[in-house]
Write a protein that holds these residues in place. Structure first.
Motif, short mmCIF file in Angstrom:
data_model
loop_
_atom_site.label_atom_id
_atom_site.label_comp_id
_atom_site.label_asym_id
_atom_site.label_seq_id
_atom_site.Cartn_x
_atom_site.Cartn_y
_atom_site.Cartn_z
N GLY A 83 0.42 28.30 -29.61
CA GLY A 83 -0.21 29.42 -28.83
C GLY A 83 -1.40 29.66 -29.01
O GLY A 83 -2.06 30.34 -28.16
N PHE A 84 -1.97 29.46 -30.31
CA PHE A 84 -3.38 29.81 -30.57
C PHE A 84 -4.38 28.73 -29.86
O PHE A 84 -5.29 29.27 -29.31
CB PHE A 84 -3.69 29.42 -32.21
CG PHE A 84 -4.91 29.77 -32.65
CD1 PHE A 84 -5.61 30.78 -32.48
CD2 PHE A 84 -5.90 28.36 -33.00
CE1 PHE A 84 -6.84 30.93 -32.79
CE2 PHE A 84 -7.26 28.78 -33.38
CZ PHE A 84 -7.69 29.97 -33.33
N ARG A 85 -3.81 27.65 -29.60
CA ARG A 85 -4.71 26.41 -28.87
C ARG A 85 -4.56 27.00 -27.40
O ARG A 85 -5.72 26.88 -26.56
CB ARG A 85 -4.29 25.04 -29.03
CG ARG A 85 -4.44 24.61 -30.47
CD ARG A 85 -5.41 23.69 -30.66
NE ARG A 85 -5.96 23.35 -31.90
CZ ARG A 85 -6.96 22.58 -32.32
NH1 ARG A 85 -8.00 22.35 -31.61
NH2 ARG A 85 -6.88 22.28 -33.75
N LEU A 86 -3.41 27.00 -26.90
CA LEU A 86 -3.36 27.38 -25.47
C LEU A 86 -3.90 28.95 -24.99
O LEU A 86 -4.76 28.58 -23.72
CB LEU A 86 -1.90 27.28 -24.74
CG LEU A 86 -1.24 26.35 -25.24
CD1 LEU A 86 0.50 26.20 -24.88
CD2 LEU A 86 -1.64 25.13 -23.95
N THR A 87 -4.19 29.81 -25.68
CA THR A 87 -4.70 30.82 -25.32
C THR A 87 -6.28 31.03 -25.97
O THR A 87 -6.98 31.95 -25.46
CB THR A 87 -3.95 32.01 -26.25
OG1 THR A 87 -3.92 31.90 -27.72
CG2 THR A 87 -2.36 32.13 -25.41
N CYS A 88 -6.65 29.90 -26.29
CA CYS A 88 -8.14 29.73 -26.90
C CYS A 88 -9.19 29.88 -25.60
O CYS A 88 -8.76 29.26 -24.57
CB CYS A 88 -8.23 28.70 -27.67
SG CYS A 88 -10.16 27.99 -27.62
N TYR A 89 -10.06 30.77 -25.72
CA TYR A 89 -11.12 30.80 -24.63
C TYR A 89 -11.58 29.69 -24.01
O TYR A 89 -11.66 29.38 -22.99
CB TYR A 89 -12.33 31.82 -24.84
CG TYR A 89 -11.92 33.22 -25.22
CD1 TYR A 89 -11.52 34.04 -24.23
CD2 TYR A 89 -11.51 33.67 -26.48
CE1 TYR A 89 -11.09 35.15 -24.29
CE2 TYR A 89 -11.20 35.09 -26.75
CZ TYR A 89 -10.82 35.85 -25.61
OH TYR A 89 -10.46 37.17 -25.71
#
Length: 264
Positions: free
Chosen positions: A99-105
């Protein structure tokens, strides 16, 4: 003298670029695709992730919080039961990391261009007729990136602890091998990627009207801003290091070759 290109003529072509503009999105798609395939195979392989002799725990299985974990791999206990073979231990943690990687700018730009062609490159028309941005489901979920950032901090802390206990030899004393150094490099890159996040920069320096009244936060914000300039490189470096360390621990646990010890 050739006639100037009209607007109607431009609309009939996707781009006037003559360079190989499609190479960067293709490379991104191949890189991210390879990581996804490896991650899925590795997660549901559900073995060869713990080396008890050297206290090596594969990053994909850290923290190991299920009763299905092999003995010794659960550094923080096992609050989750062994549900089924198709529910391996990483299932309880990987959603937060992904989730952190996928939503990273940065990653948004990377997979928007490479997988959705939105747009595939600068000055290249995208194939979609309508553009709604991130205002509809599921892309509106990108707004929860700041909350995944907190989870990423916890996971980075756990991986740091895994690296610390990996500085132990077979006899229980201080020691390290090649695997230990690889885990250390991986943790440094993960912290660099996490702390260079735009959400971290906002958390430190956001909502401050006068930096002169907050010299400590201003100094921290300056350091994070410099790190933020390398966010793309850290994103790829940490992604590669996670996969390589996980693969290395898997090979050691499977007995493919012994871990070269540098100090015992």
């Amino acid at each position: 003298m050739s006639a100037p290109t009209t607007t109607s003529a431009l609309r009939r072509v996707r781009t006037l670029r003559t360079d190989r503009w499609w190479l960067p999105p293709l490379g991104t798609a191949l890189g991210l695709g390879a990581f996804v395939v490896y991650g899925l195979v590795r997660t549901f392989m559900n073995q060869w992730y713990w080396v008890p002799e050297y206290h090596y725990l594969a990053p994909f299985f850290s923290p190991c919080l299920s009763d299905a974990c092999v003995p010794g791999a659960s550094h923080l206990g096992t609050p989750f039961p062994d549900l089924a073979p198709w529910v391996p231990p990483p299932v309880f943690v990987l959603p937060f990391v992904l989730g952190f990687r996928l939503t990273c700018y940065y990653y948004r730009k990377a997979y928007y261009r490479s997988f959705w062609a939105s747009p595939p490159a600068c000055a290249v028309t995208e194939p979609h007729r309508r553009y709604t941005g991130e205002t509809r489901f599921p892309l509106i979920m990108q707004n929860v990136h700041r909350y995944f950032f907190y989870a990423a901090l916890l996971v980075a802390g756990v991986l740091t602890y895994d690296t610390v206990i990996a500085f132990r030899g077979p006899d229980g004393g201080f020691g390290f091998g090649v695997g230990t150094l690889l885990m250390l490099i991986n943790v440094v890159l993960l912290w660099g990627y996490t702390l260079s996040c735009h959400s971290c920069r906002h958390l430190i320096g956001g909502r401050i009207n006068h930096f002169s009244k907050h010299p400590v936060r201003y100094r921290m914000w300056t350091l994070v801003s410099r790190l933020n300039g390398h966010h793309m490189g850290l994103a790829w470096a940490s992604l590669l290091s996670v996969a390589l360390v996980d693969l290395y621990v898997m090979l050691i646990a499977a007995g493919a070759f012994p871990d070269p010890r540098l100090f015992n």
